[in-house]
Write a protein that holds these residues in place. Structure first.
Motif, short mmCIF file in Angstrom:
data_model
loop_
_atom_site.label_atom_id
_atom_site.label_comp_id
_atom_site.label_asym_id
_atom_site.label_seq_id
_atom_site.Cartn_x
_atom_site.Cartn_y
_atom_site.Cartn_z
N ASP A 258 1.02 -1.05 -0.07
CA ASP A 258 0.20 0.04 0.15
C ASP A 258 0.98 1.45 -0.23
O ASP A 258 0.28 1.70 -0.63
N PHE A 261 2.52 1.57 -3.22
CA PHE A 261 1.85 2.19 -4.39
C PHE A 261 1.08 3.56 -4.25
O PHE A 261 0.65 4.54 -5.30
N MET A 262 1.14 3.84 -2.67
CA MET A 262 0.78 5.62 -2.77
C MET A 262 1.90 5.81 -3.01
O MET A 262 1.41 7.11 -4.17
N ALA A 265 1.96 6.36 -7.05
CA ALA A 265 0.49 7.08 -7.40
C ALA A 265 0.74 8.63 -7.64
O ALA A 265 0.75 9.51 -7.84
N PHE A 296 -4.68 -3.31 1.42
CA PHE A 296 -5.97 -3.12 0.69
C PHE A 296 -5.69 -3.04 -1.43
O PHE A 296 -6.37 -3.90 -1.31
N ILE A 297 -4.17 -2.85 -1.76
CA ILE A 297 -4.22 -2.38 -2.79
C ILE A 297 -4.26 -3.83 -3.32
O ILE A 297 -4.75 -4.03 -5.20
N ALA A 300 -7.63 -5.12 -3.28
CA ALA A 300 -8.44 -3.59 -5.21
C ALA A 300 -8.20 -4.00 -6.62
O ALA A 300 -9.07 -3.28 -6.84
N GLY A 301 -7.20 -3.88 -6.62
CA GLY A 301 -6.17 -3.86 -7.51
C GLY A 301 -5.58 -2.45 -8.15
O GLY A 301 -6.38 -2.09 -7.19
N LEU A 302 -5.16 -2.40 -9.14
CA LEU A 302 -4.38 -1.20 -9.55
C LEU A 302 -5.73 -0.41 -9.99
O LEU A 302 -6.18 -0.89 -11.04
N PRO A 303 -5.47 1.14 -10.10
CA PRO A 303 -6.71 1.57 -11.10
C PRO A 303 -6.25 1.28 -12.62
O PRO A 303 -5.49 1.47 -12.90
#
Lengths: 312, 312
Positions: A258, A261-262, A265, A296-297, A300-303
């Motif tokens: 996570d 990812f943050m 992003a 979480f990521i 949920a998967g990457l956007p």
């Protein structure tokens, strides 16, 4: 934020594994470290040089260090509770030693069975040991200010006490101090306040990293606050494995996946390939059946249309 | 941060309940709203004026509004998909109407079955309806920019398109626009960027609130970024109930309890009594057996020696 300026320091093989009862086989530890380094993680805290009877989960730390040292470009960090542990860490060839000092003396006595003065004496002994080495063999030596954001036994610790202990660690010969939210008590305002306090006290170069937990859900908000305040090293644990066994209810490092990812992003380069990082979870899941993994990521998967920092 | 400047807008009775299949009895909705207002929450989105066959969970919205209007000091907000819904909302006496406009036209067609131009026409009709009311009976009218941080169908939406739609909503007669991370795609950098973009476009007074989800774990970090950027209204849902049923995998508003804890810990006044807020979860747990409730702070407990903002 300049390119590649944030270092995610994976602490799962130490902080994660020490807080669970299952013992991960040495082969799995090696596979984990190899895979996570291959995904682009440049620093891993691979273990702790504590007596095997206290933490059997980390009894093979010397072998883990030896393996990790074979991986090019990887900074191999270890936790050392005292000079004796530091001696073993140096012998094993670790690149970075972290000595925890609980700014709560009650927690220090409970956790390391030492007063503040005794921990500072250990720091001096370690610094002397390092200074006696040839310059190219000296590991980086960090004193970590544990329970800096409050203690489950004492509550809040006065800023003046934290600042004094940071000064004493630097005077004892540490290269750097670190802030550690052992108990998951930090919030973005206290993160900013303590970073400013410590940097004003010992200099900005002497505080670059922070160790955060997600116990109360603020882990990534706190990481953002630390980043905004200028820190460049953030500790986290793959799958959110682990926490501090001496702070009840304080389990849960922030999740490496996570955090990475943050940052990516946001356009902050970590050097990490996210998909390769996510895949490392399989090693943990297989080696630690039944152990919960968080994040979480990965759920949920990457956007859709996600671009990592290099493509911003 | 000045005292009491952050408004937590509870959206659970609307966004939370619309995303689960169970229907909460009217009495429980009333008890929830009464208890949460008593805990100090000053704005609650209590329902949505959509056809009952589409969202039977919210079929009693008019009755819920009537009840909520009896609570002194509570701003009673509702979602309206179109002018027809707005008419019902005005008749019920709602204080605030929010009209969603998906900046992704694909999402708009799928969700509201309307093109952008059609939604803007609805906004104009609603604004005219409000303007025809006596000044002291006019509700606040917000146009919410849904999927502003990216769409699960289209991916990223161009900034220029979002800015244009914000302008069109304001030109249509909205008092304000809001940013909504319907899909849980936001990160702190995109939050800051879009807030600046929209405020530069329509003025700072015309953007004060944001609706965030925690789908990818960044909810509170994004809330911090929004707060830093000057926003003063943050949507959240008690127990993290809910999400957007039209965005697959996008469930999970940020958790009111965790958000309120973060703000109070930071010294930002919310007007909320945390212990009283936490106790409201019991109403949800009893009225929605088997429905998962989320939140870190209620699981871990407040830090030892915790002081809310009023005592900083």
């Amino acid at each position: 934020m300049a390119a590649g300026d944030v270092l995610i320091s994976e602490v799962g093989p130490r902080d994660g594994l020490q807080s669970i009862t299952a013992i991960m086989p040495l082969a799995a530890k090696k596979a984990w470290i190899t895979a996570e380094a291959a995904a682009g993680v440049r620093e891993i805290e691979v273990g702790s040089f504590v007596p095997a009877k206290l933490l059997p989960q980390l009894a093979d730390t010397a072998e883990v260090v030896a393996h990790a040292k074979t991986i090019p470009g990887l900074a191999v960090a270890v936790l050392v509770p005292n000079a004796r542990g530091a001696e073993a860490a140096i012998q094993a060839g670790a690149d970075k030693l972290t000595l925890p000092l609980s700014v709560s003396e009650t927690h220090s006595l409970r956790n390391l069975r030492r007063t503040h003065a005794q921990v500072i004496e250990e720091a001096k002994a370690i610094a002397a040991m390092i200074a006696a080495l040839p310059p190219d063999r000296r590991p980086h030596f960090e004193g970590s200010l544990s329970t800096a954001f409050g203690c489950t036994l004492e509550g809040p610790i006065p800023d003046s006490q934290i600042a004094r202990l940071a000064e004493e660690l630097m005077a004892a010969g540490c290269d750097e101090v670190g802030l550690s939210d052992t108990t998951g008590y930090a919030d973005p305002a206290s993160v900013r306040r303590l970073i400013k306090l410590i940097r004003d006290t010992v200099g900005a170069d002497a505080l670059t990293g922070i160790h955060l937990h997600n116990t109360r859900g603020l882990g990534l908000a706190n990481a953002l606050a630390a980043l905004d305040a200028g820190l460049t090293t953030l500790d986290s644990s793959l799958g959110g494995l682990g926490g501090c066994p001496f702070a009840p209810g304080a389990s849960g490092n922030i999740v490496t996946e996570d955090l990475a990812f943050m940052l990516e992003a946001m356009g902050v380069r970590t050097g990490i390939d996210l998909d390769a990082l996510f895949a490392v979870r399989t090693i943990l899941a297989e080696a630690l059946p039944g152990e919960p993994l968080y994040g979480f990521i990965t759920a949920a998967g990457l956007p859709l249309g996600f671009k990592p920092a290099d493509h911003h």
